[in-house]
Scaffold this active site. Structure first.
Site, PDB file in Angstrom:
ATOM      1  N   SER A 103       0.784  -1.241   0.000  1.00 22.48           N
ATOM      2  CA  SER A 103       0.000   0.000   0.000  1.00 22.48           C
ATOM      3  C   SER A 103       0.814   1.288   0.000  1.00 22.48           C
ATOM      4  O   SER A 103       0.257   2.370  -0.117  1.00 22.48           O
ATOM      5  CB  SER A 103      -0.962   0.015   1.192  1.00 22.48           C
ATOM      6  OG  SER A 103      -0.249   0.044   2.412  1.00 22.48           O
ATOM      7  N   LYS A 109      -5.880   4.175   8.591  1.00 24.65           N
ATOM      8  CA  LYS A 109      -4.811   4.988   8.012  1.00 24.65           C
ATOM      9  C   LYS A 109      -5.162   6.475   8.069  1.00 24.65           C
ATOM     10  O   LYS A 109      -4.286   7.322   8.264  1.00 24.65           O
ATOM     11  CB  LYS A 109      -4.535   4.543   6.583  1.00 24.65           C
ATOM     12  CG  LYS A 109      -3.923   3.154   6.519  1.00 24.65           C
ATOM     13  CD  LYS A 109      -3.554   2.729   5.112  1.00 24.65           C
ATOM     14  CE  LYS A 109      -2.888   1.358   5.145  1.00 24.65           C
ATOM     15  NZ  LYS A 109      -2.459   0.901   3.813  1.00 24.65           N
TER      16      LYS A 109
END
Length: 362
Positions: free
Chosen positions: A255, A300
């Site tokens: 990611s 996140k």
């Protein structure tokens, strides 16, 4: 003993028993929480995250932070009390154990898989960044892995460059399986390859690898499927015109690709992409610069906000989930490609934030 006292005593004992049961009884869940964020333009442990040599670099400023998610281990037995606390907490998420570790995946298997994905994301970030800047990158199809006990074992090796299958040139990794499955199990297939050692020596000398060999392999039937296989996985290897190293330990998964690629672009171009502002983000990236979705987006976002980010570069496919629970003070910016991200950074730099592509919860 008075009835009221007995009732209170019994209730207390039941409560204690329930609490003990909650602590002792494991439940099939795992927890996700915000992990650390790292500025790809900065340093970790005194060393730059992005180290470039053999090409001119430029001064950068501000933050282009990659974000992470912390998860409980595959062998961790969460109890009922912890699960309830996680469900009630805003900065963590409790999910079924199989969501993070499907099919009984072990801690070791998960770590290995994450490490491989992280390594691949670094390669793709380099390719995407250099391609965006018009800097040529040489790519070739190679043998990534050879399955133990397969027909290819001992004949093909990891790193062998695959030039052709049955005389037909191989352009993409997926071509290999396509050409092999044209055969029936038990038939021969001919690979034209440059051995891994020859390719490595040529790359070290800064030359294109030459000198092919023909390898004949007898296919076999795939487990549970009526198709031919030889037992390899094909991938892509790249030769870069100068050295780009990404120094970051204890991080896994794909990611961070987008943020690595933007950091590379920033270091290789005059001016400053961020204009000194604090920008975080996430997203996988492929060799063509396309940004893909990731897991744990809401964790996140919390990690980025806690670190001080004002803007968050969000993969288009994660936009709906991100917009449904965005921490205060954080502006989501929708991106689908590295070029999208660059254009949005330009708008942020000059203060034209009204024109930023946004995420919608609808």
């Amino acid at each position: 003993m008075p009835r009221r006292t007995a009732t209170m005593l019994a209730s207390t004992l039941i409560l204690i028993a329930l609490l003990c049961a909650g602590v002792l009884i494991p439940v099939p869940y795992s927890e996700m929480s915000p992990g650390p964020t790292v500025n790809t333009l900065g340093k970790v442990g005194g060393d730059p995250v992005l180290q470039i040599s053999g090409h001119r670099t430029y001064k950068t400023s501000g933050n282009l932070n990659m974000t992470t998610v912390r998860v409980t281990g595959a062998d961790y037995d969460m109890n009922l009390v912890e699960a309830v606390y996680g469900w009630l907490a805003h900065d963590s998420v409790v999910v079924p154990h199989d969501t993070l570790y499907p099919g009984g995946k072990t801690e070791e298997q998960s770590t290995q898989e994450n490490a491989e994905e992280f390594s691949q994301s670094q390669e793709s970030a380099k390719v995407a960044a250099l391609t965006e800047l018009g800097i040529p990158v040489t790519s070739r199809v190679v043998v990534s892995t050879v399955i133990k006990g397969s027909p290819a074992q001992g004949k093909l090796h990891a790193g062998d460059v695959i030039k052709a299958v049955d005389g037909t040139a191989v352009e993409q990794p997926e071509d290999v399986a396509k050409f092999v499955t044209k055969h029936k199990p038990g038939e021969n297939v001919t690979f034209t390859v440059i051995p891994a050692k020859t390719a490595a020596a040529a790359e070290k000398a800064g030359k294109q690898p030459e000198g092919t060999e023909k390898i004949i392999i007898t296919t076999k039937k795939a487990p549970k499927e009526n198709r031919a296989i030889v037992g390899i996985q094909a991938g892509t290897d790249h030769t870069f015109p100068f050295e780009i190293d990404i120094k970051l330990a204890d991080v896994g998964g794909p990611s961070a690709g987008l943020m690595f690629s933007l950091g590379i672009v920033d270091k290789l171009t005059p001016g400053q992409l961020t204009g000194g502002k604090f920008i975080a983000g996430t997203g996988t990236i492929d060799d063509q610069g396309k940004v893909g979705p990731i897991g744990g987006i809401n964790m996140k976002l919390v990690g980025a906000r806690n670190a001080g980010a004002r803007y968050f570069l969000t993969p288009g496919d994660n936009c709906k989930a991100a917009a449904s629970d965005t921490p205060g003070g954080l502006t989501l910016v929708k991106v689908k490609t590295i070029d999208d991200a660059k254009k949005s950074l330009e708008k942020i730099r000059v203060g034209d934030t009204a024109g930023l592509p946004s995420c919608s919860a609808g």
